[in-house]
Design an enzyme around this catalytic site. Structure first.
Site, PDB file in Angstrom:
ATOM      1  N   CYS A  73      -1.242   0.533  -4.256  1.00  0.00           N
ATOM      2  CA  CYS A  73      -0.254  -0.551  -4.269  1.00  0.00           C
ATOM      3  C   CYS A  73       0.920  -0.216  -5.197  1.00  0.00           C
ATOM      4  O   CYS A  73       0.785  -0.286  -6.417  1.00  0.00           O
ATOM      5  CB  CYS A  73      -0.950  -1.836  -4.714  1.00  0.00           C
ATOM      6  SG  CYS A  73       0.131  -3.223  -5.069  1.00  0.00           S
ATOM      7  N   CYS A  95       2.002  -2.884  -7.639  1.00  0.00           N
ATOM      8  CA  CYS A  95       1.045  -3.017  -8.744  1.00  0.00           C
ATOM      9  C   CYS A  95       1.440  -2.119  -9.914  1.00  0.00           C
ATOM     10  O   CYS A  95       1.304  -2.509 -11.082  1.00  0.00           O
ATOM     11  CB  CYS A  95      -0.364  -2.664  -8.276  1.00  0.00           C
ATOM     12  SG  CYS A  95      -1.013  -3.765  -6.995  1.00  0.00           S
TER      13      CYS A  95
END
Length: 137
Positions: A59, A62
């Site tokens: 991700c 993230c």
């Protein structure tokens, strides 16, 4: 006769346990703690307010969020706010328990209960204002 030198073994045991708990809690302040099924529940109940980042290695957003949360963890250590992160790929049961469907998702807990969340990356001030609101409620 003075009671100052009398030792109570049970009291000593309780005090030693409490000192260990406080030392452990202090060691977790000011940093982003990796959480998993063995420490998650204890961690979120250890602080009045706890911030948990649900993330995954694939991700990209993230990774954009991580330095924001690390800095907030350091800056809010004096307030006693715990910061942790859960790899949702490795701990899907924890993510499912809190209905995490998108990454990153940051959940703010108060005394172990979820009270607010931010889905996706947001500016630091968004996280800070939500955390401070929960702290002051």
């Amino acid at each position: 006769m003075s009671n100052e030198n009398v030792k109570d073994p049970e009291l000593e045991k309780i005090l030693a346990k409490k000192a260990n708990e406080l030392a452990k809690k202090a060691s977790m302040l000011g940093r982003l703690v990796e959480l998993n099924r063995s420490n998650f529940d204890e961690f979120i109940k250890s602080f009045k307010v706890t911030v948990v980042d649900f993330w995954a290695p694939w991700c990209a957003p993230c990774f954009m969020l991580e330095p924001i949360l690390k800095k907030l963890a350091a800056d809010l250590a004096n307030y006693g706010v715990g910061f942790g992160r859960v790899n949702a790929d490795e701990e899907p049961e924890i993510a499912a328990r809190y209905y995490v469907m998108s990454l990153p998702t940051v959940i703010i807990f108060k005394e172990g209960d979820p009270v607010d969340e931010v889905i996706g990356v947001a500016p630091r001030k968004v996280f800070e204002s939500k955390i401070m609101r929960v702290l002051n409620s």
